[in-house]
Design a protein around this motif. Structure first.
Motif, PDB file in Angstrom:
ATOM      1  N   SER A 119      46.587  -0.012   3.707  1.00  8.61           N
ATOM      2  CA  SER A 119      46.576   0.812   4.921  1.00  8.61           C
ATOM      3  C   SER A 119      45.450   1.835   4.884  1.00  8.61           C
ATOM      4  O   SER A 119      44.781   2.065   5.887  1.00  8.61           O
ATOM      5  N   TYR A 120      45.235   2.450   3.716  1.00  8.15           N
ATOM      6  CA  TYR A 120      44.136   3.406   3.585  1.00  8.15           C
ATOM      7  C   TYR A 120      42.793   2.714   3.820  1.00  8.15           C
ATOM      8  O   TYR A 120      41.924   3.243   4.512  1.00  8.15           O
ATOM      9  N   LEU A 121      42.634   1.529   3.242  1.00  9.38           N
ATOM     10  CA  LEU A 121      41.381   0.794   3.403  1.00  9.38           C
ATOM     11  C   LEU A 121      41.180   0.362   4.850  1.00  9.38           C
ATOM     12  O   LEU A 121      40.058   0.415   5.367  1.00  9.38           O
ATOM     13  N   ASP A 122      42.258  -0.053   5.526  1.00  4.40           N
ATOM     14  CA  ASP A 122      42.158  -0.421   6.940  1.00  4.40           C
ATOM     15  C   ASP A 122      41.674   0.758   7.775  1.00  4.40           C
ATOM     16  O   ASP A 122      40.810   0.604   8.645  1.00  4.40           O
ATOM     17  N   GLU A 123      42.226   1.929   7.518  1.00  5.89           N
ATOM     18  CA  GLU A 123      41.814   3.117   8.267  1.00  5.89           C
ATOM     19  C   GLU A 123      40.366   3.477   7.971  1.00  5.89           C
ATOM     20  O   GLU A 123      39.595   3.807   8.885  1.00  5.89           O
ATOM     21  N   PHE A 124      39.961   3.384   6.712  1.00  4.41           N
ATOM     22  CA  PHE A 124      38.580   3.692   6.346  1.00  4.41           C
ATOM     23  C   PHE A 124      37.616   2.746   7.042  1.00  4.41           C
ATOM     24  O   PHE A 124      36.610   3.172   7.605  1.00  4.41           O
ATOM     25  N   VAL A 125      37.928   1.458   7.028  1.00  4.55           N
ATOM     26  CA  VAL A 125      37.065   0.460   7.676  1.00  4.55           C
ATOM     27  C   VAL A 125      36.985   0.719   9.172  1.00  4.55           C
ATOM     28  O   VAL A 125      35.910   0.653   9.771  1.00  4.55           O
ATOM     29  N   PHE A 126      38.121   1.031   9.801  1.00  3.31           N
ATOM     30  CA  PHE A 126      38.128   1.340  11.229  1.00  3.31           C
ATOM     31  C   PHE A 126      37.210   2.516  11.523  1.00  3.31           C
ATOM     32  O   PHE A 126      36.362   2.464  12.411  1.00  3.31           O
ATOM     33  N   ARG A 127      37.350   3.596  10.757  1.00  2.00           N
ATOM     34  CA  ARG A 127      36.513   4.777  10.974  1.00  2.00           C
ATOM     35  C   ARG A 127      35.044   4.489  10.668  1.00  2.00           C
ATOM     36  O   ARG A 127      34.158   4.946  11.386  1.00  2.00           O
ATOM     37  N   PHE A 128      34.788   3.746   9.593  1.00  2.77           N
ATOM     38  CA  PHE A 128      33.418   3.430   9.209  1.00  2.77           C
ATOM     39  C   PHE A 128      32.733   2.598  10.285  1.00  2.77           C
ATOM     40  O   PHE A 128      31.579   2.855  10.645  1.00  2.77           O
ATOM     41  N   ASN A 129      33.429   1.608  10.820  1.00  4.15           N
ATOM     42  CA  ASN A 129      32.844   0.732  11.835  1.00  4.15           C
ATOM     43  C   ASN A 129      32.610   1.449  13.159  1.00  4.15           C
ATOM     44  O   ASN A 129      31.744   1.054  13.935  1.00  4.15           O
ATOM     45  N   ARG A 130      33.368   2.498  13.433  1.00  6.14           N
ATOM     46  CA  ARG A 130      33.230   3.219  14.702  1.00  6.14           C
ATOM     47  C   ARG A 130      32.386   4.486  14.576  1.00  6.14           C
ATOM     48  O   ARG A 130      32.264   5.253  15.515  1.00  6.14           O
ATOM     49  N   ARG A 131      31.771   4.729  13.419  1.00  7.07           N
ATOM     50  CA  ARG A 131      31.066   5.994  13.180  1.00  7.07           C
ATOM     51  C   ARG A 131      29.887   6.215  14.119  1.00  7.07           C
ATOM     52  O   ARG A 131      29.531   7.341  14.394  1.00  7.07           O
ATOM     53  N   THR A 132      29.282   5.160  14.623  1.00  7.34           N
ATOM     54  CA  THR A 132      28.139   5.320  15.529  1.00  7.34           C
ATOM     55  C   THR A 132      28.474   4.921  16.963  1.00  7.34           C
ATOM     56  O   THR A 132      27.578   4.840  17.799  1.00  7.34           O
ATOM     57  N   SER A 133      29.742   4.680  17.234  1.00 12.07           N
ATOM     58  CA  SER A 133      30.164   4.261  18.566  1.00 12.07           C
ATOM     59  C   SER A 133      29.883   5.361  19.589  1.00 12.07           C
ATOM     60  O   SER A 133      30.138   6.535  19.351  1.00 12.07           O
ATOM     61  N   LYS A 134      29.373   4.961  20.720  1.00 16.50           N
ATOM     62  CA  LYS A 134      29.066   5.910  21.798  1.00 16.50           C
ATOM     63  C   LYS A 134      30.298   6.235  22.635  1.00 16.50           C
ATOM     64  O   LYS A 134      30.302   7.174  23.399  1.00 16.50           O
TER      65      LYS A 134
END
Length: 93
Positions: A51-66
């Motif tokens: 669950s922690y890794l899922d949240e990290f990946v979600f945040r990492f992938n959206r870090r440059t989202s407009k």
């Protein structure tokens, strides 16, 4: 083709440090470690690691989202367009 090529390499016993030959992997691992220590103060449970890794990946992938601010709006749109699900549907195997 997105321009990435797979290059297989063995690092065990190599003269080149892993952080030099794979800086991207090293950077993401360091970001994950800093996020876990900063956000969760290191108090993570091994059972919850996925669950922690899922949240990290979600945040990492959206870090440059407009459109990060539109996340709640899009969720609301989806909830209106989706037909209701009953409790029976949720617990059905």
């Amino acid at each position: 083709d997105i321009g990435y090529t797979h290059r297989r390499s063995v690092h065990l016993g190599s003269d080149v440090a892993a952080h030099e030959s794979m800086p991207g992997v090293h950077r993401v691992a360091a970001l994950l470690q800093r996020w876990l220590l900063g956000t969760h103060h290191g108090a993570i449970q091994p059972k919850q690691l996925d669950s922690y890794l899922d949240e990290f990946v979600f945040r990492f992938n959206r870090r440059t989202s407009k459109s990060r601010g539109l996340l709640f709006y899009r969720l609301l749109q989806r909830s209106i367009l989706t037909s209701p699900i009953t409790y029976k549907d949720v617990i059905k195997k």
